[in-house]
Scaffold this active site. Sequence first.
Site, short mmCIF file in Angstrom:
data_model
loop_
_atom_site.label_atom_id
_atom_site.label_comp_id
_atom_site.label_asym_id
_atom_site.label_seq_id
_atom_site.Cartn_x
_atom_site.Cartn_y
_atom_site.Cartn_z
N HIS A 31 -7.43 -2.77 10.30
CA HIS A 31 -7.02 -2.90 8.85
C HIS A 31 -5.73 -3.70 8.53
O HIS A 31 -5.12 -3.97 9.34
CB HIS A 31 -7.03 -1.52 8.41
CG HIS A 31 -5.66 -0.61 8.88
ND1 HIS A 31 -5.48 0.55 8.79
CD2 HIS A 31 -4.34 -1.08 9.17
CE1 HIS A 31 -4.15 1.16 9.13
NE2 HIS A 31 -3.49 -0.15 9.18
N ASP B 293 0.86 -1.17 -0.11
CA ASP B 293 0.03 0.01 -0.22
C ASP B 293 0.80 1.08 -0.05
O ASP B 293 2.17 0.97 0.15
CB ASP B 293 -0.85 0.13 1.19
CG ASP B 293 -0.08 -0.15 2.68
OD1 ASP B 293 0.76 -0.10 2.66
OD2 ASP B 293 -0.81 -0.50 3.41
#
Length: 240
Positions: free
Chosen positions: A138, A67
């Site tokens: 997350h 990410d």
Amino acid sequence: MNIDIKQDYPELCAAVAQQVIDCVAAKPDALICIAGGDTPLGVFAALVEASNAGRVDFSRAFFLGLDEWLGLGRDDKGSCREMVWHHFFDKLPLRDEQICFFDGLTNDPAAECQRVDAFIAAHQQIDIVVLGIGMNGHIGFNEPGVSAENTCHVVDLDPVTQAVSVKYFGEPREVKQGISLGIKTLRAAKRMILMASGEKKSAIVAKTVQTESSSDIPSTLVKDHPNVTLMVDRAAGGQL
């Protein structure tokens, strides 16, 4: 989901690194994805040490970024790219073509997602992925409420993620979006490791194990993967 509790952070990092080493030994051209952030720093150090000692050969391996914060690049302190290059890639004899990483400075995030999806497809699947678990559950920037059907995608960051971002940047920065591998992409990996350390992660680790799969806690969405192990130190596993 298999659960493996180690005594402390150094033992945890050594064990996770060994999983990566074993993967490369079995498949020298493996596609490897290791999260950025604080949790895997000891894993990076252990893998660099193993490479320097000749215990692992990354010359044919490929690496995939998990990410990135949109709007940040390699020169920005605390960006995923800055952290992973500084602690890992710059310390290994890698060629540029061995690394596929999201460009947080892109003017076309959708095209960037397509580029990374295509890189994964060209390698058929991720062979091993090492994920941290955020305070809100997350994984990558797959935030609470995420769809389990996402591949690479742009994410509106959860307030919890925005708040903890200061620890990476050293000062408050306006970061509202990220770009990330999706849950569907992660679940397609051949081998998955969820990693957590420290007492502050003990509550979310327990929720991950004890809660039914739900998009409210993204880490629960991968726990029924056929080859996933939750690897934690004793502090992070304190509520199990």
